[in-house]
Design an enzyme around this catalytic site. Structure first.
Site, PDB file in Angstrom:
ATOM      1  N   HIS A 171       0.822  -1.221   0.000  1.00 43.12           N
ATOM      2  CA  HIS A 171       0.000   0.000   0.000  1.00 43.12           C
ATOM      3  C   HIS A 171       0.854   1.269   0.000  1.00 43.12           C
ATOM      4  CE1 HIS A 171      -3.048   2.950   0.890  1.00 43.12           C
ATOM      5  NE2 HIS A 171      -2.470   3.231   2.058  1.00 43.12           N
ATOM      6  N   HIS A 204       3.887   7.060   5.480  1.00 42.00           N
ATOM      7  CA  HIS A 204       2.677   7.750   5.937  1.00 42.00           C
ATOM      8  C   HIS A 204       1.830   6.933   6.903  1.00 42.00           C
ATOM      9  CE1 HIS A 204       0.531   5.484   2.708  1.00 42.00           C
ATOM     10  NE2 HIS A 204      -0.545   5.709   3.437  1.00 42.00           N
ATOM     11  N   GLU A 220       0.930   5.617  12.428  1.00 44.90           N
ATOM     12  CA  GLU A 220      -0.458   5.261  12.718  1.00 44.90           C
ATOM     13  C   GLU A 220      -0.628   3.774  13.013  1.00 44.90           C
ATOM     14  OE1 GLU A 220      -4.536   5.113  10.068  1.00 44.90           O
ATOM     15  OE2 GLU A 220      -3.213   6.849   9.848  1.00 44.90           O
ATOM     16  N   ASP A 221       0.109   2.906  12.288  1.00 44.62           N
ATOM     17  CA  ASP A 221      -0.156   1.464  12.336  1.00 44.62           C
ATOM     18  C   ASP A 221       0.982   0.620  12.895  1.00 44.62           C
ATOM     19  OD1 ASP A 221      -2.649   1.881  11.205  1.00 44.62           O
ATOM     20  OD2 ASP A 221      -1.916   1.661   9.156  1.00 44.62           O
ATOM     21  N   ASP A 264      -3.312   8.285  -1.258  1.00 46.70           N
ATOM     22  CA  ASP A 264      -3.683   7.210  -0.331  1.00 46.70           C
ATOM     23  C   ASP A 264      -5.123   6.759  -0.578  1.00 46.70           C
ATOM     24  OD1 ASP A 264      -3.468   5.653   2.287  1.00 46.70           O
ATOM     25  OD2 ASP A 264      -5.043   7.085   2.805  1.00 46.70           O
TER      26      ASP A 264
END
Length: 695
Positions: free
Chosen positions: A87, A111, A115-116, A176
Site C-alpha cells: 500500500h 505515511h 499510525e499502524d 492514499d
C-alpha cells in the site's frame, strides 16, 4: 466486487492516449515478477518514475524510508491478503508518476508507520528531519478510541490545517485514498458505499481545488462504479461498443496536424479519451452520443503564444463552434488550470472538442499542486523558517483554503465542521470581488453581501445594515458577481445583531457559523429581527400654517406645496388653485413644468421677512430596532419641531421615514439634514419629491 471491477481503467481503452498517462498505475506495475517467499522490491519502480521527472534526485533517502516502512509493516497484511507494504509503495508510485519531489515520496512511504506500527514521530524526525515528520504527522489519523464518532471529521480538520501550511499533506492523502478505492472490492458493500460517499463529498472536491485532475478523474470513476453501478455498466457498455468502431477523431486529428504543419506551428496532437463520468455527463446533456463525444483532441505546444496561434489556425481552417470557446489561459481557474477550449466542425459535420495548452500547462493540469513541489520559496515548515514569512508559490492558499482555515476555528463541534466542510466543497466555482480599498476577496459563486461582510469584518459584520455594490446601495441579500466592488455598511450601535433572515442569504460557512452563533447567544434577538415588518406609524403634532411666502394676489391664502416643500431661499413660483389659495412650488419642481404645459398662469411669489419655515424631509434607512426613536431624538436635538411623521413598512430590509418639520430658521435646514444622516442606519436624507398629505 473486485478491485479490478471497480476500476474503469481496467477496461480496454482506445489507442491514442496522451504521452503523460497518469491514470493507469495498476498493481501489476508495482509488484512485478516475484517469488512466493519474497516481498517485491517495488522501490525500483518508484525510483524509475521519480527519475523521469527529477533526473538528479538523491535516491538514498527513499531507500532508507523503504527499509523502515518494510521492516515496521512486516507481518501486517491488507484485507486483500497482500503484504501491507504494497500500500505505501503504491501510494508513493502514484505520486512519483505525478512528479512529486523526493520529500513528498519519502513521507508517502512512511505515511502509515506512525499510525499502524511502533514507529514514533520522534524516530521519523531523528532519521528524516522536521519536514518529512510534518507531512507524516499531517496524514496520521486520530485515534477512534480517543475521539469516538468525531474521529473522522476531526482527522480531516487536522489534515486541512496541516495542508494550510503545506499542500503536500493533502497530496499524500489523495494518493492514499486513490489506492484504497482501487482495492475497495474486498470490503463489505455498505462500507464501500460509506467510503465512496466521503470520497465523493470531500476528497474529489479537494482534488479538484488542488488541480490534481489525474487523481480526481479516476476517483470519480471509482465512486461512480460503486454508488451508481447500473449507470456505470451502461456507460461501460457504450465505451466498449464504440471502441470497436472507427474513431472519427482520428480523421479530424490528422486534419489538424496537417493544418498546423502547413502553418509552421510545432505541436503534438493527441486523442484524449473521456473518462467514464465524463462520458456519462455528456450523454445526460446531449442524449444520443456521437462518435466524437467519446474523446477530445489535445494540442500541446511550447509557448503561450503558440496556443493562440493554434486557435487562430483552427478557427480559420475549420468551422468553429463559438459557444464552446473558453479562455482559461488569460483567466485561469482558481485551481491552477490553464487551457484554451474550443470546438470545430470538419467538412463532413463531425464536431470535435479541442484543448490547447503548453506542455507545462498540461503537467499542471494533470498534477496540480503536486507539480509545484515545496509550496515555500525558502523552505518548509520543518526547516525552522516561519511559513508565514515565506513567499508562497502555492496560489491556492490565499483563496478557498484560507477561508476554510478561518471558519473551521469557529465551528463549535465536529458535526458543524463536517457539514460545513461538505457545503463549502460543494461550491465548484469562485468569484473575485473587490473591497472599497481595492483589496481582493475570493468568494464562492452565489455569495451575497452577507458573505462579503463576514469575509471582510468577521464578527464585526453582526452590525452590518446594508452595502454599496459598485457604488450603488444594495440590500444584504444581493448576490455578487465576479468583479463587483462591495462596501458593507456597519451600524454604529454595538448592540446591533444579525437577523435570522440572513441565513437565507449566507453561502459561506464563515458567515453561517457566525450568524448562528450570535442568534444562539442572543435568543431575545430572534424575537425582534432587524428587518421585522412594522405597521405604518403616523405621529401628528401642531399643524399651524407656516407659509411665510408673499404672493402678488392680495388676501390669497398661501400654501407651500408638499411635493417639493420649498423653504427660503429657494427660487419659487405659485399657481392659483380652488378656493382662492395659491400653492407655492420650487422652480425646479416637476409640477411647475406640468402646470405650465397645461397653460396655467403663474403667480409671482417672494419670501417674507419671517425666517421660520416648514419642510418635509424623507429619510432612507436600513431597518433596525430603535431607528424611529433615534431619528426623532436627533431631530429634537437639532431644534426642529415635528409636525407629522410617517414610517412605511420595510421592503427588502429598507425603510422610509417621512417627517414634516417646523424650523425656526430656514438656514438651519442643511445642518438638520446632516444630523439626520449621522444616525446609524440612515444612508440618505432628502427634501420630499412626492405628493404629501394635505395639511
Amino acid at each position: 466486487m473486485s478491485a479490478e471491477a471497480t476500476n474503469p481503467d481496467a477496461q480496454s481503452r482506445r489507442r491514442g492516449l496522451p504521452r503523460i498517462d497518469l491514470r493507469r498505475l495498476g498493481r501489476a506495475a508495482l509488484l512485478g515478477p516475484t517469488s512466493r517467499d519474497r516481498l517485491p522490491d517495488a522501490i525500483g519502480h518508484v525510483a524509475e518514475a521519480h527519475r523521469a521527472h527529477h533526473p538528479d534526485a538523491d535516491l538514498a533517502v527513499l531507500r532508507r524510508a523503504y527499509v523502515l516502512a518494510e521492516t515496521s509493516h512486516r507481518g501486517q497484511f491488507r484485507k486483500s491478503g497482500e503484504p501491507y507494504i504494497t500500500h505505501p509503495l503504491a501510494v508513493t508510485l502514484i505520486l512519483a508518476e505525478l512528479g512529486a519531489e523526493t520529500t513528498t515520496l519519502t513521507a508517502s512511504l512512511l505515511h502509515d508507520t506512525v499510525e499502524d506500527t511502533e514507529v514514533t514521530l520522534d524516530q521519523v524526525r531523528a532519521e528524516f528531519g522536521e519536514e518529512v515528520t510534518y507531512l507524516v504527522d499531517g496524514v496520521t489519523k486520530l485515534e477512534k478510541v480517543d475521539y469516538g464518532a468525531a474521529a473522522e471529521p476531526e482527522t480531516f480538520r487536522k489534515m486541512l490545517v496541516a495542508t494550510g501550511n503545506d499542500v503536500r499533506v493533502m497530496s499524500i492523502k489523495l494518493a492514499d485514498r486513490l489506492h484504497n478505492m482501487r482495492t475497495l472490492g474486498v470490503m463489505r458493500p455498505e462500507k464501500q458505499a460509506r467510503i465512496a460517499k466521503v470520497t465523493r463529498d470531500v476528497l474529489i472536491p479537494l482534488a479538484e481545488r488542488l488541480g490534481v485532475q489525474a487523481l480526481k478523474t479516476e476517483l470519480e470513476d471509482l465512486v461512480f462504479a460503486i454508488l451508481h453501478p447500473e449507470e456505470y455498466e451502461r456507460t461501460r457498455a457504450l465505451i466498449a461498443a464504440n471502441s470497436g468502431t472507427e474513431d472519427p477523431l482520428t480523421t479530424i486529428a490528422d486534419g489538424v496536424r496537417a493544418v498546423l504543419r502547413e502553418a509552421g506551428i510545432s505541436a503534438e496532437v493527441l486523442i484524449r479519451p473521456r473518462h467514464f463520468v465524463s462520458v456519462h455527463r455528456v450523454q445526460l446533456k446531449r442524449g444520443e452520443l456521437r462518435g466524437t463525444d467519446f474523446g477530445r483532441l489535445l494540442v500541446l505546444v511550447a509557448e503561450d503564444a503558440d496556443c493562440y496561434a493554434v486557435l487562430g489556425e483552427l478557427h480559420t481552417c475549420f468551422t468553429p463552434v463559438i459557444s464552446e470557446f473558453k479562455d482559461f489561459i488569460a483567466a485561469p481557474k482558481f485551481n491552477l488550470y490553464q487551457s484554451l477550449h474550443t470546438a470545430v466542425a470538419s467538412s463532413d459535420g463531425a464536431v470535435a472538442e479541442v484543448l490547447i495548452r503548453t506542455h507545462q500547462m498540461h503537467k499542471v493540469a494533470e498534477a496540480g499542486v503536486v507539480a509545484l513541489g515545496n509550496p515555500y520559496a525558502g523552505g518548509g515548515p520543518g526547516d525552522g523558517v516561519d511559513p508565514a514569512a515565506d513567499e508562497r508559490e502555492d496560489p491556492t492558499r490565499p483563496g478557498w483554503l484560507s477561508r476554510l482555515l478561518d471558519w473551521q476555528q469557529s465551528a463549535p463541534d465536529p458535526d458543524t465542521f463536517w457539514s460545513s466542510l461538505r457545503e463549502e466543497l460543494a461550491q465548484d466555482r469562485e468569484i473575485t470581488v473587490f473591497g472599497a480599498d481595492g483589496r481582493t476577496l475570493g468568494l464562492p459563486a452565489g455569495a451575497s453581501c452577507v458573505d462579503a461582510a463576514y469575509a471582510q469584518y468577521g464578527e464585526a459584520a453582526h452590525g452590518c445594515i446594508g452595502a454599496r455594490v459598485n457604488g450603488r446601495l444594495a440590500t444584504l441579500s444581493t448576490v455578487l458577481s465576479d468583479g463587483d466592488t462591495v462596501q458593507p455598511l456597519l451600524a454604529q450601535d454595538a448592540a446591533s445583531g444579525p437577523s435570522p433572515d440572513w441565513l437565507d442569504h449566507a453561502r459561506t460557512p464563515a458567515a453561517r457559523i457566525a450568524i448562528t452563533g450570535w442568534l444562539t447567544a442572543h435568543p431575545e434577538g430572534v424575537k425582534v429581527p432587524a428587518a421585522a415588518p412594522r405597521p405604518q406609524v403616523s405621529v401628528t403634532a401642531d399643524r399651524r400654517s407656516a407659509a411665510n411666502a408673499v404672493t402678488d394676489l392680495p388676501d390669497a391664502t398661501v400654501r407651500l406645496a408638499g411635493c417639493c416643500t420649498p423653504v427660503p431661499p429657494d427660487a419659487v413660483t405659485g399657481f392659483a388653485v380652488r378656493g382662492g389659495a395659491v400653492t407655492v412650488h420650487r422652480e425646479e419642481c416637476p409640477a411647475v413644468a406640468r402646470m405650465t404645459a397645461l397653460g396655467r398662469a403663474r403667480v409671482g411669489v417672494r419670501w417674507g421677512d419671517t425666517a421660520a419655515c416648514r419642510v418635509t424631509l424623507v429619510a432612507e434607512a436600513f431597518g433596525r430596532p430603535r431607528l424611529l426613536a433615534d431619528l426623532t431624538e436627533a431631530i429634537a436635538t437639532a431644534g426642529a419641531a415635528i409636525v407629522s411623521a410617517t414610517v412605511e413598512p420595510p421592503s427588502e430590509q429598507r425603510v422610509r421615514h417621512t417627517y414634516t418639520l417646523q424650523l425656526a430658521d430656514a438656514a438651519e435646514l442643511p445642518a438638520l439634514m446632516r444630523v439626520m444622516r449621522d444616525v446609524a442606519g440612515v444612508y440618505d436624507v432628502s427634501r420630499a419629491q412626492h405628493p404629501a398629505a394635505a395639511g
